[in-house]
Enzyme design. Structure first.
Site, short mmCIF file in Angstrom:
data_model
loop_
_atom_site.label_atom_id
_atom_site.label_comp_id
_atom_site.label_asym_id
_atom_site.label_seq_id
_atom_site.Cartn_x
_atom_site.Cartn_y
_atom_site.Cartn_z
N ILE A 130 -55.16 -26.30 -31.77
CA ILE A 130 -56.61 -25.58 -32.88
C ILE A 130 -56.60 -23.98 -32.83
O ILE A 130 -56.68 -23.00 -34.63
CB ILE A 130 -58.04 -25.94 -31.83
CG1 ILE A 130 -58.02 -27.27 -32.11
CG2 ILE A 130 -59.06 -24.93 -33.04
CD1 ILE A 130 -59.06 -28.18 -31.78
N TYR B 240 -66.46 -29.60 -17.71
CA TYR B 240 -66.13 -29.12 -18.91
C TYR B 240 -66.80 -28.79 -20.04
O TYR B 240 -67.53 -28.13 -20.52
CB TYR B 240 -64.91 -30.10 -19.50
CG TYR B 240 -64.60 -29.20 -21.50
CD1 TYR B 240 -63.59 -28.25 -21.15
CD2 TYR B 240 -65.28 -30.42 -22.11
CE1 TYR B 240 -63.64 -28.29 -22.83
CE2 TYR B 240 -64.93 -29.39 -23.71
CZ TYR B 240 -64.05 -28.99 -23.56
OH TYR B 240 -63.46 -28.65 -24.80
N LYS C 95 -68.99 -25.24 -21.43
CA LYS C 95 -68.89 -24.75 -22.69
C LYS C 95 -70.06 -24.81 -22.68
O LYS C 95 -70.70 -23.78 -23.52
CB LYS C 95 -68.42 -26.37 -23.81
CG LYS C 95 -66.40 -26.15 -23.66
CD LYS C 95 -66.68 -25.32 -24.20
CE LYS C 95 -64.96 -25.31 -24.33
NZ LYS C 95 -64.13 -23.78 -25.01
N THR D 279 -54.71 -32.49 -30.36
CA THR D 279 -53.55 -31.70 -29.21
C THR D 279 -53.48 -31.83 -27.83
O THR D 279 -53.56 -33.18 -27.73
CB THR D 279 -54.71 -30.35 -29.22
OG1 THR D 279 -55.71 -31.09 -28.91
CG2 THR D 279 -55.01 -29.70 -31.00
N1 LIG Z 1 -59.18 -30.60 -29.31
C1 LIG Z 1 -60.17 -31.56 -29.45
O1 LIG Z 1 -60.38 -31.95 -29.68
C2 LIG Z 1 -61.21 -30.37 -28.69
C3 LIG Z 1 -63.21 -30.55 -29.39
C4 LIG Z 1 -64.17 -29.90 -28.89
C5 LIG Z 1 -63.81 -28.68 -28.55
N2 LIG Z 1 -62.17 -28.29 -28.18
C6 LIG Z 1 -62.30 -27.14 -28.01
O2 LIG Z 1 -61.16 -26.15 -29.28
C7 LIG Z 1 -60.22 -25.01 -28.27
C8 LIG Z 1 -58.67 -25.43 -28.28
O3 LIG Z 1 -58.75 -26.82 -28.36
P1 LIG Z 1 -57.66 -26.94 -27.84
O4 LIG Z 1 -58.18 -28.99 -27.83
O5 LIG Z 1 -56.36 -26.61 -29.23
O6 LIG Z 1 -56.44 -26.72 -26.58
P2 LIG Z 1 -55.26 -27.27 -26.79
O7 LIG Z 1 -54.59 -27.73 -26.97
O8 LIG Z 1 -55.05 -27.47 -25.07
O9 LIG Z 1 -54.37 -25.39 -26.09
C9 LIG Z 1 -53.49 -24.79 -25.70
C10 LIG Z 1 -53.53 -24.11 -26.64
O10 LIG Z 1 -54.17 -22.98 -25.10
C11 LIG Z 1 -53.39 -21.84 -24.54
N3 LIG Z 1 -53.23 -22.09 -23.31
C12 LIG Z 1 -54.11 -22.67 -22.24
N4 LIG Z 1 -54.68 -22.89 -21.19
C13 LIG Z 1 -54.19 -20.91 -21.10
C14 LIG Z 1 -54.99 -20.44 -20.25
N5 LIG Z 1 -55.27 -20.65 -19.10
N6 LIG Z 1 -54.59 -18.76 -20.58
C15 LIG Z 1 -53.98 -18.96 -21.83
N7 LIG Z 1 -53.58 -19.31 -22.87
C16 LIG Z 1 -53.66 -20.82 -22.50
C17 LIG Z 1 -51.54 -23.11 -24.48
O11 LIG Z 1 -50.82 -22.00 -24.46
P3 LIG Z 1 -49.80 -21.47 -23.29
O12 LIG Z 1 -49.15 -22.91 -23.62
O13 LIG Z 1 -49.10 -20.31 -23.77
O14 LIG Z 1 -50.87 -21.94 -22.09
C18 LIG Z 1 -51.45 -22.52 -26.43
O15 LIG Z 1 -52.52 -22.14 -26.84
C19 LIG Z 1 -61.01 -24.82 -26.68
O16 LIG Z 1 -61.77 -24.51 -26.53
C20 LIG Z 1 -61.34 -26.63 -26.70
O17 LIG Z 1 -62.35 -27.10 -25.82
C21 LIG Z 1 -61.62 -28.67 -29.06
#
Ligand SMILES: NC(=O)c1ccc[n+]([C@@H]2O[C@H](COP(=O)([O-])OP(=O)(O)OC[C@H]3O[C@@H](n4cnc5c(N)ncnc54)[C@H](OP(=O)(O)O)[C@@H]3O)[C@@H](O)[C@H]2O)c1
Length: 292
Positions: A14, A162, A166, A197
């Site tokens: 995202i 988690y 949040k 993701t």
């Molecule tokens: N996906 C969903 O359904 C969902 C739903 C509700 C809320 N959210 C929220 O939306 C946001 C994005 O979620 P997402 O699903 O896109 O997550 P994701 O796929 O896990 O995100 C991947 C990204 O996070 C970076 N990352 C992970 N750990 C890190 C760390 N310790 N330091 C720096 N970078 C880090 C990764 O970089 P590297 O590969 O370089 O580590 C990559 O750029 C989060 O806050 C999540 O809680 C997501």
């Protein structure tokens, strides 16, 4: 003045889609992540859209408070900041400590963006009108509301912990909005809804992440997770992009943007001043802005 944006965890999922949207809106975007190769690919992808300003990658492990301090120093050295999207978030199947010896879910989802924001406030004030967008989650609804300590009483269940981290961050978001009211720095929360993701395709497939009661219903729970997180990250990023750029939000603060990229009523527990106060105490103790 050049408008600038920082998107944490902006190299995939995202966060990358959010960065693409902000670049398209004319901002000079910095994406933050751990992996340099992924960072370079993200920058290449953003720059391939011929944005007004080229994108840049900064490496930082946002599970480390020292790394957050170094990152904040590098960003602040650039001068005024227009948009900070605290998009980093993580869920862990097994309980683990961060490098600072703090439970990792709380460290990554709340303390790290809390500290980054505090350290960047001078740059955001200088960039006003500016916006802080904190990415929240529907998981706040399954959270224990006890913030006397980093870890809630009872067993470790990744999804619930988690949600609790949040919730801490959402309560902090609303409190910060009040604190910064009148400064030109707006503070907003954005709920992406769900998307497929790394996070949802990984940890969220492990039944260990839910409490024993829900584990008994795991096939149903898993199906619900799958349904709610099957969409593309590009759609889920719309709430953050709206929060960061939409003109209708000019001068507004303390607003939560829902998955349909429209303002929604904040989750009630996050508006409780006792929660905000407990979270503030914990945050100032664990992640002091000026370390001793
Ligand atoms: N996906 C969903 O359904 C969902 C739903 C509700 C809320 N959210 C929220 O939306 C946001 C994005 O979620 P997402 O699903 O896109 O997550 P994701 O796929 O896990 O995100 C991947 C990204 O996070 C970076 N990352 C992970 N750990 C890190 C760390 N310790 N330091 C720096 N970078 C880090 C990764 O970089 P590297 O590969 O370089 O580590 C990559 O750029 C989060 O806050 C999540 O809680 C997501």
């Amino acid at each position: 003045m050049k408008q600038t944006a920082v998107v944490t965890a902006g190299t995939a999922g995202i966060g990358l889609e959010t960065a693409l949207g902000l670049a398209e809106a004319g901002l000079a975007v910095t994406v933050v992540g751990r992996n340099a190769e992924r960072g370079a690919r993200a920058v290449e992808r953003i720059n391939a859209t011929a944005p007004a300003h080229s994108a840049r990658f900064l490496a930082a492990d946002l599970a480390s408070l020292d790394a957050v301090r170094v990152l904040a120093g590098r960003i602040a050295a650039d001068g005024p900041l227009t948009v900070l999207v605290n998009n980093v978030g993580a869920m862990f199947a097994d309980r683990q400590d961060s490098i600072d010896g703090i439970e990792a879910t709380f460290a990554v989802n709340h303390l790290s963006p809390y500290l980054l924001t505090e350290l960047l406030l001078p740059a955001l004030r200088a960039g006003a009108p500016s916006r802080i967008v904190n990415v929240t989650s529907g998981a706040v609804a399954v959270a224990k509301r006890d913030f006397d300590a980093v870890e809630p009483p009872g067993g470790y269940y990744g999804f619930h912990w988690y949600g609790r981290a949040k919730l801490a961050h959402l309560a902090h978001t609303l409190e910060l909005a009040g604190r910064l009211d009148g400064t030109g720095v707006s503070v907003l929360a954005a709920d992406p809804g769900g998307a497929a993701t790394d996070m949802t395709n990984g940890t969220m497939t492990d039944p260990k992440i839910v409490s024993p009661g829900l584990r008994l219903l795991w096939p149903l729970v898993r199906r619900k997770f799958e349904r709610s997180t099957s969409g593309p990250a590009s759609l889920a990023a719309k709430s953050s992009i709206f929060a960061a750029t939409d003109g209708s939000l000019a001068g507004r603060t303390g607003v939560v943007i829902g998955p349909r990229a429209q303002p929604v009523v904040p989750f009630r527990a996050a508006t409780d001043p006792r929660t905000a106060e407990a979270v503030r105490r914990l945050s100032e103790h664990l992640a002091p802005v000026a370390p001793a």
